[in-house]
Design a protein around this motif. Structure first.
Motif, PDB file in Angstrom:
ATOM      1  N   VAL A 161      -7.722   0.763   2.867  1.00  0.00           N
ATOM      2  CA  VAL A 161      -7.828  -0.682   2.650  1.00  0.00           C
ATOM      3  C   VAL A 161      -9.210  -1.080   3.159  1.00  0.00           C
ATOM      4  CG1 VAL A 161      -6.875  -2.968   3.123  1.00  0.00           C
ATOM      5  CG2 VAL A 161      -5.346  -0.977   2.979  1.00  0.00           C
ATOM      6  N   TYR A 217       1.756   6.658   7.926  1.00  0.00           N
ATOM      7  CA  TYR A 217       1.738   6.276   6.512  1.00  0.00           C
ATOM      8  C   TYR A 217       0.413   6.614   5.840  1.00  0.00           C
ATOM      9  CZ  TYR A 217       6.043   4.074   7.854  1.00  0.00           C
ATOM     10  OH  TYR A 217       7.325   3.874   8.316  1.00  0.00           O
ATOM     11  N   ASP A 218      -0.445   7.349   6.548  1.00  0.00           N
ATOM     12  CA  ASP A 218      -1.677   7.885   5.956  1.00  0.00           C
ATOM     13  C   ASP A 218      -2.571   6.774   5.393  1.00  0.00           C
ATOM     14  OD1 ASP A 218      -3.231  10.095   5.606  1.00  0.00           O
ATOM     15  OD2 ASP A 218      -2.224  10.801   3.778  1.00  0.00           O
ATOM     16  N   VAL A 219      -2.712   5.700   6.180  1.00  0.00           N
ATOM     17  CA  VAL A 219      -3.493   4.535   5.780  1.00  0.00           C
ATOM     18  C   VAL A 219      -4.542   4.237   6.841  1.00  0.00           C
ATOM     19  CG1 VAL A 219      -3.440   2.058   5.238  1.00  0.00           C
ATOM     20  CG2 VAL A 219      -1.505   3.515   4.611  1.00  0.00           C
ATOM     21  N   ARG A 247      -4.950   9.014   2.878  1.00  0.00           N
ATOM     22  CA  ARG A 247      -4.644   8.954   1.454  1.00  0.00           C
ATOM     23  C   ARG A 247      -4.929   7.561   0.899  1.00  0.00           C
ATOM     24  NH1 ARG A 247       1.238  10.333  -1.375  1.00  0.00           N
ATOM     25  NH2 ARG A 247       0.551   9.992  -3.544  1.00  0.00           N
ATOM     26  N   HIS A 248      -4.732   6.555   1.743  1.00  0.00           N
ATOM     27  CA  HIS A 248      -4.898   5.165   1.325  1.00  0.00           C
ATOM     28  C   HIS A 248      -5.962   4.501   2.190  1.00  0.00           C
ATOM     29  CE1 HIS A 248      -1.060   5.696  -0.787  1.00  0.00           C
ATOM     30  NE2 HIS A 248      -0.585   6.198   0.348  1.00  0.00           N
ATOM     31  N   VAL A 297       0.853  -1.187   0.000  1.00  0.00           N
ATOM     32  CA  VAL A 297       0.000   0.000   0.000  1.00  0.00           C
ATOM     33  C   VAL A 297       0.887   1.234   0.000  1.00  0.00           C
ATOM     34  CG1 VAL A 297      -1.808   1.259   1.221  1.00  0.00           C
ATOM     35  CG2 VAL A 297      -1.817  -1.256   1.209  1.00  0.00           C
ATOM     36  N   THR A 298       1.770   1.295   0.977  1.00  0.00           N
ATOM     37  CA  THR A 298       2.776   2.345   1.066  1.00  0.00           C
ATOM     38  C   THR A 298       3.729   1.978   2.199  1.00  0.00           C
ATOM     39  OG1 THR A 298       3.179   4.725   1.360  1.00  0.00           O
ATOM     40  CG2 THR A 298       1.382   3.777   2.620  1.00  0.00           C
ATOM     41  N   VAL A 302      -7.800  -1.934  -2.932  1.00  0.00           N
ATOM     42  CA  VAL A 302      -7.219  -0.842  -2.154  1.00  0.00           C
ATOM     43  C   VAL A 302      -7.539   0.454  -2.899  1.00  0.00           C
ATOM     44  CG1 VAL A 302      -5.083   0.168  -1.277  1.00  0.00           C
ATOM     45  CG2 VAL A 302      -5.396  -2.322  -1.261  1.00  0.00           C
ATOM     46  N   THR A 303      -7.979   1.469  -2.148  1.00  0.00           N
ATOM     47  CA  THR A 303      -8.578   2.623  -2.809  1.00  0.00           C
ATOM     48  C   THR A 303      -8.263   3.917  -2.081  1.00  0.00           C
ATOM     49  OG1 THR A 303     -10.665   3.398  -3.781  1.00  0.00           O
ATOM     50  CG2 THR A 303     -10.802   2.352  -1.606  1.00  0.00           C
ATOM     51  N   ASP A 304      -9.087   4.926  -2.354  1.00  0.00           N
ATOM     52  CA  ASP A 304      -8.942   6.229  -1.717  1.00  0.00           C
ATOM     53  C   ASP A 304     -10.292   6.652  -1.137  1.00  0.00           C
ATOM     54  OD1 ASP A 304     -10.477   6.984  -3.931  1.00  0.00           O
ATOM     55  OD2 ASP A 304      -8.770   7.862  -4.993  1.00  0.00           O
ATOM     56  N   TYR A 358       1.031  -3.318   3.974  1.00  0.00           N
ATOM     57  CA  TYR A 358       0.638  -4.181   2.860  1.00  0.00           C
ATOM     58  C   TYR A 358      -0.813  -4.611   3.029  1.00  0.00           C
ATOM     59  CZ  TYR A 358       5.589  -4.579   1.690  1.00  0.00           C
ATOM     60  OH  TYR A 358       6.891  -4.295   1.335  1.00  0.00           O
TER      61      TYR A 358
END
Length: 318
Positions: free
Chosen positions: A243, A201-203, A240-241, A39-40, A249-251, A44
């Motif tokens: 799951v 990590y903005d997830v 930003r990410h 993802v970033t 995986v999207t926004d 993952y």
């Protein structure tokens, strides 16, 4: 809790019968092999198929995630069985030789936690929020029996194991190997459902709060009001990410369009009609084919049932 437990058990029995039927129809599909998708940074995703549980996907028809840290791997959800947990472990090994140190359960559906014992036997700590464990205890044994009818021998060796580390509040902050996680209760699909924010990590790994590419399901124990409120909390995090629980995986734009807007549609169109005592049949007919959601997978199977449950909920609890 007794009433909630009864509703969950009834829904579980119905769903397991549906999975068994659907599993037979999909017997010829290719065997699913979980694969990691970065993802970033160290975060993952393992994106599962969107069909029903069956032997070819080993019950892994959902999304999972993991974070690689210097002190070990944090696994988000453990799979549907010991067999499928080993499949997730194999996928993680494609990225790192680090062992799974922590397992975090985002919810109580079978494919989110029945692999707990597999990882615990290998030394992992299993974590969950208290409300999640409370819901798991209602029907864990029944889930194993039901999934055995769907995936057969793949359930051998699977045991119910609850979290060894239970966090009592509706939110928690955890850090492993310098990676901080914010854990937030959503109560969306099941009571005690959660999402996990990795702020550095903005997830956000949303669990079953967010579905994309397919229509979300409203079950008897789902709470669209709480889900909508939790989605607003997700919006304030502005990751930003994303799951999602199901789908690519999207926004936030896709999450809003295919999940957040659907929650609002159910509340403002169907729930409001129930509150003003409009006829149920007429309401469901009037909103049978909203153009903005018709393209989603499973729409024909789920949309009317979703509206039905929301209407009855708002009629009883205006």
């Amino acid at each position: 809790m007794k009433m909630i437990g009864q509703r969950i058990l009834l829904c579980t029995a119905f769903a397991l019968g549906l999975w068994a039927c659907m599993g037979c129809a999909q017997a010829d599909e290719a065997v699913y092999e979980p694969r990691p998708e970065q993802v970033t940074g160290p975060v993952y995703a393992i994106v599962g198929p969107m069909g029903q549980r069956n032997q070819t996907n080993a019950g892994l028809n959902a999304n999972y995630g993991f974070v690689v840290t210097p002190q070990g791997v944090i696994l988000i959800d453990s799979g549907a069985s010991a067999h499928s947990a080993a499949m997730l472990e194999k996928a993680i090994a494609q990225v790192t030789s680090q062992p799974v140190r922590w397992v975090l359960n985002t919810g109580s559906q079978d494919h989110r936690w029945l692999g707990n014992a597999y990882f615990a036997a290998k030394g992992a700590q299993v974590h969950a929020l208290a409300a999640t464990v409370q819901t798991q205890k209602v029907f864990g044994e029944q889930q194993i029996l039901g999934l055995s009818r769907v995936v057969g021998d793949q359930m051998k060796g699977t045991q119910v194991q609850y979290a060894s580390v239970v966090h009592p509040a509706t939110q928690a902050s955890l850090t492993l190997g310098g990676v901080q996680l914010q854990w937030i209760q959503t109560n969306a699909h099941y009571p005690g459902d959660t999402m996990i924010h990795v702020p550095a990590y903005d997830v956000v790994l949303t669990g079953d709060l967010v579905y994309v590419d397919r229509l979300l399901g409203v079950l008897p124990q789902s709470n669209v009001r709480q889900a909508s409120q939790a989605f607003e909390r997700l919006r304030t995090l502005a990751p930003r990410h994303v799951v999602p629980g199901h789908g690519r995986v999207t926004d936030m734009a896709q999450a809003q369009k295919e999940t957040g807007d659907y929650y609002r549609f159910l509340i403002t169109q169907v729930g409001s009609a129930a509150r003003t005592m409009e006829p149920m049949g007429e309401t469901l007919d009037a909103h049978a084919a909203p153009a903005q959601f018709k393209h989603l997978q499973n729409f024909d199977e789920l949309h009317r049932a979703n509206m039905n449950r929301v209407f009855l909920d708002f009629e009883a609890n205006p």
